[in-house]
Write a protein that holds these residues in place. Structure first.
Motif, PDB file in Angstrom:
ATOM      1  N   THR A 103      14.764  20.791  10.570  1.00  0.00           N
ATOM      2  CA  THR A 103      13.609  20.459  11.353  1.00  0.00           C
ATOM      3  C   THR A 103      14.183  20.159  12.562  1.00  0.00           C
ATOM      4  N   ASN A 104      14.931  19.619  12.978  1.00  0.00           N
ATOM      5  CA  ASN A 104      15.556  19.234  14.092  1.00  0.00           C
ATOM      6  C   ASN A 104      16.893  17.989  14.002  1.00  0.00           C
ATOM      7  N   SER A 105      17.531  17.990  14.998  1.00  0.00           N
ATOM      8  CA  SER A 105      18.962  17.196  14.953  1.00  0.00           C
ATOM      9  C   SER A 105      18.527  15.859  14.530  1.00  0.00           C
ATOM     10  N   VAL A 108      19.010  15.023  10.727  1.00  0.00           N
ATOM     11  CA  VAL A 108      20.397  15.311  10.403  1.00  0.00           C
ATOM     12  C   VAL A 108      20.879  13.895  10.658  1.00  0.00           C
ATOM     13  N   LYS A 109      20.578  13.098  12.005  1.00  0.00           N
ATOM     14  CA  LYS A 109      20.933  11.836  12.251  1.00  0.00           C
ATOM     15  C   LYS A 109      20.352  10.855  11.132  1.00  0.00           C
ATOM     16  N   SER A 110      19.056  10.968  10.881  1.00  0.00           N
ATOM     17  CA  SER A 110      18.385  10.081   9.970  1.00  0.00           C
ATOM     18  C   SER A 110      19.277  10.111   8.568  1.00  0.00           C
ATOM     19  N   PHE A 111      19.523  11.299   8.100  1.00  0.00           N
ATOM     20  CA  PHE A 111      20.413  11.537   6.986  1.00  0.00           C
ATOM     21  C   PHE A 111      21.501  10.785   6.966  1.00  0.00           C
ATOM     22  N   ALA A 112      22.373  10.932   8.107  1.00  0.00           N
ATOM     23  CA  ALA A 112      23.784  10.203   8.234  1.00  0.00           C
ATOM     24  C   ALA A 112      23.408   8.750   8.343  1.00  0.00           C
ATOM     25  N   ASP A 113      22.517   8.227   8.940  1.00  0.00           N
ATOM     26  CA  ASP A 113      22.455   6.847   8.943  1.00  0.00           C
ATOM     27  C   ASP A 113      21.923   6.377   7.415  1.00  0.00           C
ATOM     28  N   THR A 114      21.082   7.098   6.852  1.00  0.00           N
ATOM     29  CA  THR A 114      20.793   6.711   5.645  1.00  0.00           C
ATOM     30  C   THR A 114      21.682   6.682   4.614  1.00  0.00           C
ATOM     31  N   TYR A 115      22.661   7.483   4.619  1.00  0.00           N
ATOM     32  CA  TYR A 115      24.035   7.453   3.804  1.00  0.00           C
ATOM     33  C   TYR A 115      25.099   6.731   4.312  1.00  0.00           C
ATOM     34  N   HIS A 116      24.715   6.032   5.365  1.00  0.00           N
ATOM     35  CA  HIS A 116      26.046   5.307   6.375  1.00  0.00           C
ATOM     36  C   HIS A 116      27.293   6.272   6.249  1.00  0.00           C
ATOM     37  N   LEU A 117      27.089   7.476   6.967  1.00  0.00           N
ATOM     38  CA  LEU A 117      28.330   8.126   6.984  1.00  0.00           C
ATOM     39  C   LEU A 117      29.141   7.836   8.355  1.00  0.00           C
ATOM     40  N   THR A 118      30.359   8.003   8.311  1.00  0.00           N
ATOM     41  CA  THR A 118      31.184   7.543   9.583  1.00  0.00           C
ATOM     42  C   THR A 118      32.125   8.641   9.957  1.00  0.00           C
ATOM     43  N   PHE A 119      32.133   9.757   9.106  1.00  0.00           N
ATOM     44  CA  PHE A 119      33.068  10.929   9.424  1.00  0.00           C
ATOM     45  C   PHE A 119      32.297  11.640  10.265  1.00  0.00           C
ATOM     46  N   PRO A 120      32.734  12.770  10.933  1.00  0.00           N
ATOM     47  CA  PRO A 120      32.205  13.537  11.870  1.00  0.00           C
ATOM     48  C   PRO A 120      31.077  14.608  11.219  1.00  0.00           C
ATOM     49  N   ILE A 121      30.170  14.532  11.790  1.00  0.00           N
ATOM     50  CA  ILE A 121      29.086  15.582  11.419  1.00  0.00           C
ATOM     51  C   ILE A 121      29.102  16.497  12.603  1.00  0.00           C
ATOM     52  N   LEU A 122      29.145  17.616  12.171  1.00  0.00           N
ATOM     53  CA  LEU A 122      29.164  18.622  13.481  1.00  0.00           C
ATOM     54  C   LEU A 122      27.725  19.396  13.367  1.00  0.00           C
ATOM     55  N   ILE A 123      27.224  19.724  14.588  1.00  0.00           N
ATOM     56  CA  ILE A 123      25.851  20.410  14.488  1.00  0.00           C
ATOM     57  C   ILE A 123      26.188  21.794  14.677  1.00  0.00           C
ATOM     58  N   ASP A 124      25.887  22.724  13.652  1.00  0.00           N
ATOM     59  CA  ASP A 124      25.932  24.099  13.663  1.00  0.00           C
ATOM     60  C   ASP A 124      24.771  24.990  14.212  1.00  0.00           C
ATOM     61  N   LYS A 125      24.687  25.209  15.512  1.00  0.00           N
ATOM     62  CA  LYS A 125      23.654  25.985  16.068  1.00  0.00           C
ATOM     63  C   LYS A 125      23.928  27.445  16.125  1.00  0.00           C
ATOM     64  N   SER A 126      25.387  27.703  16.297  1.00  0.00           N
ATOM     65  CA  SER A 126      25.932  28.961  16.607  1.00  0.00           C
ATOM     66  C   SER A 126      26.315  29.831  15.611  1.00  0.00           C
ATOM     67  N   GLY A 127      26.369  29.402  14.198  1.00  0.00           N
ATOM     68  CA  GLY A 127      26.646  30.322  13.192  1.00  0.00           C
ATOM     69  C   GLY A 127      27.926  30.075  12.460  1.00  0.00           C
ATOM     70  N   VAL A 128      28.443  28.986  12.820  1.00  0.00           N
ATOM     71  CA  VAL A 128      29.775  28.821  12.131  1.00  0.00           C
ATOM     72  C   VAL A 128      29.833  29.153  10.602  1.00  0.00           C
ATOM     73  N   ASN A 129      28.662  28.643  10.044  1.00  0.00           N
ATOM     74  CA  ASN A 129      28.805  28.670   8.694  1.00  0.00           C
ATOM     75  C   ASN A 129      28.662  30.280   8.195  1.00  0.00           C
ATOM     76  N   ALA A 130      28.152  30.991   8.930  1.00  0.00           N
ATOM     77  CA  ALA A 130      28.069  32.372   8.547  1.00  0.00           C
ATOM     78  C   ALA A 130      29.499  33.081   8.712  1.00  0.00           C
ATOM     79  N   ASP A 131      30.383  32.537   9.872  1.00  0.00           N
ATOM     80  CA  ASP A 131      31.885  32.864  10.135  1.00  0.00           C
ATOM     81  C   ASP A 131      32.816  32.645   8.764  1.00  0.00           C
ATOM     82  N   PHE A 132      32.407  31.656   8.389  1.00  0.00           N
ATOM     83  CA  PHE A 132      32.946  31.058   6.976  1.00  0.00           C
ATOM     84  C   PHE A 132      32.329  31.716   5.854  1.00  0.00           C
TER      85      PHE A 132
END
Length: 169
Positions: A103-105, A108-132
């Motif tokens: 829906t928006n970034s 993603v931030k709310s999700f990371a806060d809910t799960y107390h995630l401390t590792f880097p979460i990268l925002i892919d708006k450029s299609g890196v997932n398609a590159d992989f």
């Protein structure tokens, strides 16, 4: 006579240089997205807006995870990824979010806060997932210290499986 010697020495040097270049190219893995290949580098922003590249983690084992907040299996493995990062700080856990499907970034931030995630979460708006070639979530790439892909897993991984694939004790 001196010119023949210099030409011979130059020719030997040239052949040695060419041989070394051929050896060096064959020794280093080709770049690509299959096991045994060097993972292609990319640069994305973290949730905090800091620019991060995959090559920043050279020298560390990397668990590169492609995920989305709406993915139920992703939610299952996130706590294990967080535990792994806490237990093995020398391993880089890097999570690339399929942001264009969110829906928006802030989601993603709310999700990371809910799960107390401390590792880097990268925002892919450029299609890196398609590159992989990520077609299903979650998809995880295990990279060695040189950035070479050791294992690719489509689907959820447990902490035990993560440790095994990263060759951790």
């Amino acid at each position: 006579m001196l010119m023949k010697w210099l030409a011979g020495i130059f020719l030997i040097g040239l052949l040695a240089y060419a041989g070394w270049n051929i050896y060096a190219v064959q020794k280093s893995p080709k770049e690509g997205i299959e096991e045994g290949m060097k993972a292609p580098d990319f640069t994305l922003e973290t949730l905090s807006g800091k620019s991060t590249s995959l090559s920043d983690y050279k020298g560390k084992k990397v668990l590169l995870n492609f995920w989305a907040t709406w993915c139920k299996p992703c939610r299952q493995e996130m706590p294990d990824m967080q535990e792994l990062q806490k237990e093995y700080p020398d391993v880089a856990v890097v999570a690339v979010n399929f942001t264009s499907s969110e829906t928006n970034s802030q989601t993603v931030k709310s999700f990371a806060d809910t799960y107390h995630l401390t590792f880097p979460i990268l925002i892919d708006k450029s299609g890196v997932n398609a590159d992989f070639n990520v077609l299903s979530y979650p998809t995880t790439y295990i990279l060695d210290e040189n950035g070479t892909i050791q294992h690719i897993r489509v689907g959820t991984m447990t902490k035990k499986e993560m440790k095994q694939k990263l060759d951790l004790k």
